[in-house]
Design an enzyme around this catalytic site. Sequence first.
Site, PDB file in Angstrom:
ATOM      1  N   ASP A   8       0.857  -0.999   0.015  1.00  0.00           N
ATOM      2  CA  ASP A   8       0.112   0.068  -0.108  1.00  0.00           C
ATOM      3  C   ASP A   8       0.818   1.286  -0.078  1.00  0.00           C
ATOM      4  OD1 ASP A   8      -2.192   1.787   0.350  1.00  0.00           O
ATOM      5  OD2 ASP A   8      -1.737   1.904   2.406  1.00  0.00           O
ATOM      6  N   ASP A  10      -0.210   5.213   0.985  1.00  0.00           N
ATOM      7  CA  ASP A  10      -0.584   6.123   2.104  1.00  0.00           C
ATOM      8  C   ASP A  10      -0.606   5.336   3.532  1.00  0.00           C
ATOM      9  OD1 ASP A  10      -1.244   8.887   0.666  1.00  0.00           O
ATOM     10  OD2 ASP A  10      -2.289   7.323  -0.579  1.00  0.00           O
TER      11      ASP A  10
END
Length: 219
Positions: A8, A10
């Site tokens: 991922d 953020d």
Amino acid sequence: MIKAVIFDFDGLILDTETAWFNAYKEVLKEQYQFELPLDVFVKCVGSSDTALYSFLEKKLGNHLDVNMLRKQTGELHTRLIKEAKAREGVEEYLEDARKKGLTIALATSSTNKWVTAHLNNLNLASYFDYFITQDMVEHIKPAPDLFLKTLEILKLKPHEAIVFEDSLNGLIAALEAKIPTVVIPNPVTASLPFENYHLKLTSMADMSLQEIIESLNKS
């Protein structure tokens, strides 16, 4: 056999999420004398801000100026993360993955423009073989589309990859795609009720990538 690592962005690679919470909290307090609860904000982490704005509209009604709020929080967020560094251990994981010959992919609910700008600023973009972003799927996390798309592009089965996530929405999406997941929360997501993950770490410095791969091979 693990052939790919899927990250991922953020909150995991760069802690933009804590900065977003602080930005919203400051602007809402200054403009509306409103205290934003963390447990409300955290529901949108890893996904969209729909739930957040729905909550704010109910609480603030006609007083809420959405355009102003987006503008001011965006400007403050930019200032807050301008000099931010990647989270601890991120570059070491990417370097180890490259040395092992693993495919390195990014699967994020954010846009391609957003993540490439920040990864370039962090000098990490060159590590990634693939970027799978919101622009490429119909539904973002917690739907599994991003991870299913990643497996499709990489031509891999779920057990041949590892996902690294910081949010509950991301974990739900990865589990629905049946990919083993290592959860590494940030300060905003630390209290979320994570379940059914393969491992949960406080930082990537807790375990080496090799140790994680070995633990998967034993399970």
